[in-house]
Design a protein around this motif. Structure first.
Motif, PDB file in Angstrom:
ATOM      1  N   TYR A 163      14.826 -13.297  53.946  1.00 35.06           N
ATOM      2  CA  TYR A 163      15.838 -14.326  53.697  1.00 35.06           C
ATOM      3  C   TYR A 163      16.348 -14.245  52.256  1.00 35.06           C
ATOM      4  N   GLU A 172      18.572 -11.164  51.680  1.00 32.26           N
ATOM      5  CA  GLU A 172      19.938 -11.337  52.194  1.00 32.26           C
ATOM      6  C   GLU A 172      20.750 -12.184  51.214  1.00 32.26           C
ATOM      7  N   LEU A 203      16.712 -11.555  61.954  1.00 34.67           N
ATOM      8  CA  LEU A 203      17.907 -12.397  61.816  1.00 34.67           C
ATOM      9  C   LEU A 203      18.446 -12.365  60.393  1.00 34.67           C
ATOM     10  N   SER A 204      17.545 -12.194  59.410  1.00 35.04           N
ATOM     11  CA  SER A 204      17.974 -12.111  58.014  1.00 35.04           C
ATOM     12  C   SER A 204      18.298 -10.678  57.614  1.00 35.04           C
ATOM     13  N   GLY A 205      18.334  -9.781  58.573  1.00 38.33           N
ATOM     14  CA  GLY A 205      18.708  -8.402  58.251  1.00 38.33           C
ATOM     15  C   GLY A 205      17.554  -7.543  57.763  1.00 38.33           C
ATOM     16  N   ARG A 242      24.118 -18.158  63.144  1.00 40.41           N
ATOM     17  CA  ARG A 242      23.753 -17.145  62.151  1.00 40.41           C
ATOM     18  C   ARG A 242      24.466 -17.402  60.828  1.00 40.41           C
ATOM     19  N   PHE A 254      22.695 -20.274  59.213  1.00 41.33           N
ATOM     20  CA  PHE A 254      21.369 -19.856  58.739  1.00 41.33           C
ATOM     21  C   PHE A 254      21.480 -19.073  57.437  1.00 41.33           C
ATOM     22  N   LEU A 301      17.848 -22.618  60.555  1.00 32.60           N
ATOM     23  CA  LEU A 301      18.241 -22.058  61.848  1.00 32.60           C
ATOM     24  C   LEU A 301      18.388 -23.225  62.814  1.00 32.60           C
TER      25      LEU A 301
END
Lengths: 424, 424
Positions: free
Chosen positions: A145, A148, A175-177, B370, B373, B379
């Motif tokens: 997180y 990102e 989800l945070s890459g 997304r 987030f 989220l």
């Protein structure tokens, strides 16, 4: 209406607190893994951002928090200091129990405090990718997180036992890459040594650290990030205790007992060190309790000696309580506490009797978590539940002795992503 | 130090707000399922606690919140009103976006507001067990928690699609002592009708309600609890909007647009109705947007007519927007929005143009989640993400029109227990 774009709060610290400024005797220095001589900080530049090394080696009492990091903190800090009135009633204790609730952070744990600082420092030096390991995934998801947010890629070696038990945090990292790999895995020499013997090897933080450090040493555009143990990480977490100190003082209070769980040590140190300052400087007789799992008892069952931070012997030698770098902890649910060593600063303070260490078994810890959930309405992360177990013991002792003491503990994260563990 | 045992806050409402007191024209009354005649409230006593029926039928503007419920609210309320400054930056919009964050409640959603009130009312009348249904599990876990708190057993029929997709909330219910069954199942006639045809039937809220109501009708020591739709449930949720109104007023602001997602309607109504009051009484031109999934579009695709609340036709006939009680929504991830009907009060206001309804597809909703987030660090639950999608559209429109409007929305829950959905 620009005033809304910044949420300021006078409780938010502007500086980190560095306990080394207040230690009469310093912990023994780290040693070079090859020569066994005291480490030249410059040797760390292959692994860590320079800004991080500067913090790691500083003896300044207060180090400023950069504005960009403060702005990121302000999205979830100051975290609440909560009076556990319902738990008090449930236990029938005269003790007053407060918890600092770090579970309100975006990733649900205290780990983001240092993740943001480390990602920011990396971004300032043009680091392309931060590589790290993670146990339960709290640290990995926090770093992903933070990466990102500050435009730095993140690659995470996740201990296999947790990778399989806790898909939630793996998904959060993605989800945070972030790029997530099971550890031990086939992509590093350190991992391959275990992976060849057993592709289902449960792994350990020590192995995952070795994989991450090896990856960084092979790739100059990468740097390494560690979620605990190091002095600088403990420094970043001091925001927890600094806030709590002001929040308690606002009610005219000081803690008699400060409690935190310990894996690498940053959770406990984050809350405890700002209060230890007063014990060191003003000789206040506060009690400090560090709680570890019986299954991985580095403080209560390990030796205080030089050891590597990783299983492969790639990291500098740290003078710390350790179960030995080859120790593979059983796959308990508190994945964040499955580490063979202990922060040198926490080890130092424990060895001098300033911090008392206790170890609890998993059943007692989960029972404490249930008691807390039923009364306070928050399901603690399995790691934080260790602290809760010690709090309950202290509160019961206070009842037996009829003492109206103030207990403060670090509820470092919530357990919403650990429900599978609670089911078992 | 007794002052710590109660945490008071002047933002916490002491009364619920009942919008019916401010409606010139009342919604059409519920009808008896057998006779089709307007329902005598006494006929509901077989199903609901008497105290609940009194609230359901009241026309008083403000109804007092009992002290025991207020004390339970005080453990997590007032919930924060957050300025979404990072989202604003990410969207480059002149709009000021605020969200009321109900995810800080113990169970991570707004559902606890009504669960505590309903469990309290049941406890006052000696009810042994509250029976209910749940979709995504937010409602079921909230009621199980509330039941444990007030000493009332809880039995939950959980829609099979969610039961299998979301083990986390099932575990939470069990941790609170709740009994959870997959629906449709073999233990009720209503369930058996579907279960015989297909033991893997994904289920629907309509079927699960029928199972719960049938169970209650067979067992006089049980009462039924519903998590949305009914006037009294919307009443309980008004604490959200009442707090938000004070929190915004503290900054000298009023919303231009109020947004919430709608399944049964209580999430939207909880935030919106206290602001609708001003539109009704002071003719303030606030916009109200109710957001539903394209896959289950009761407001935008259903008819306004009398229909049953359950699939079996056991409940009273409600005058509402409905897709028909036989409608089986596809197994979208926003399980809490999979309901064929809509709260009669929300239907009433929508039909009079006071609330605008929009429908969004799942892909757009997850993309919005997304974006939120990455900027705000929370989220959202898939249900709340529908509101986020509409907020983003409104904020973009404000950018095109260069309007500095204030948008307020209900972030009714977090998505930590919905990560499997985000993975897909």
């Amino acid at each position: 209406m620009e005033r809304f774009s910044e949420r300021k709060n006078e409780l938010l610290p502007t500086h980190f607190y560095n306990i080394k400024a207040d230690l009469a005797e310093q912990p023994k220095p780290p040693l070079h893994p090859g020569t066994g001589e005291p480490l030249d900080p410059a040797a760390l530049e292959a692994i860590f951002p320079k800004g991080f090394i500067a913090q790691e080696t500083s003896r300044e009492r207060f180090l400023p928090i950069p504005a960009a990091v403060l702005a990121a903190y302000a999205q979830y800090r100051p975290t609440p200091l909560v009076y556990a009135g319902e738990l008090r009633k449930a236990l029938g204790t005269p003790a007053h129990i407060f918890y600092k609730y770090e579970g309100v952070s975006p990733m649900g744990s205290h780990k983001l405090n240092t993740a943001l600082m480390q990602a920011y420092l990396a971004s300032q030096e043009g680091v392309r990718e931060l590589v790290t390991e993670t146990g339960a995934g709290q640290w990995g998801s926090a770093l992903a997180y933070a990466g990102e947010r500050f435009g730095v890629g993140v690659r995470v070696f996740m201990v296999r036992a947790s990778f399989r038990q806790k898909p939630g945090r793996r998904i959060l990292m993605t989800l945070s890459g972030g790029r997530v790999e099971e550890s031990p895995g086939p992509n590093t020499e350190a991992g391959l040594a275990y992976y060849r013997r057993d592709p289902d090897h449960p792994g350990s933080l020590g192995i995952a650290i070795a994989e991450a450090v090896e990856t960084v040493m092979k790739n100059p555009a990468s740097k390494y990030a560690l979620g605990s143990v190091l002095d600088a990480v403990l420094l970043h977490q001091s925001v927890i205790g600094l806030e709590a100190e002001k929040q308690l003082a606002g009610q005219g209070l000081e803690p008699d007992t400060v409690i935190g769980c310990v894996g690498g040590g940053s959770n406990f140190a984050g809350l405890g060190f700002p209060f230890l300052r007063r014990r060191l400087r003003e000789k206040k007789m506060t009690n400090f309790i560090a709680v570890e799992p019986e299954a991985c008892p580095s403080l209560t069952g390990g030796d205080l000696r030089y050891d590597h931070g990783d299983s492969a012997g790639l990291t500098p030698l740290l003078y710390m309580h350790t179960l030995g770098k080859e120790f593979i902890p059983p796959p308990i649910h508190a994945g964040g506490l499955r580490y063979h060593g202990m922060a040198p600063l926490v080890s130092h303070l424990a060895s001098r009797g300033l911090v008392r260490a206790v170890a609890y078994g998993q059943d007692k810890v989960f029972a404490a978590a249930r008691t807390f959930f039923a009364s306070e309405g928050i399901l603690p992360a399995p790691e934080s539940a260790h602290a809760v177990a010690a709090v309950i013991d202290e509160a019961r002792r206070a009842r037996e002795e009829n003492r109206e003491q103030v207990i403060l503990f670090n509820l470092s994260g919530h357990g919403f992503l650990d429900l599978a563990a609670y089911e078992k």
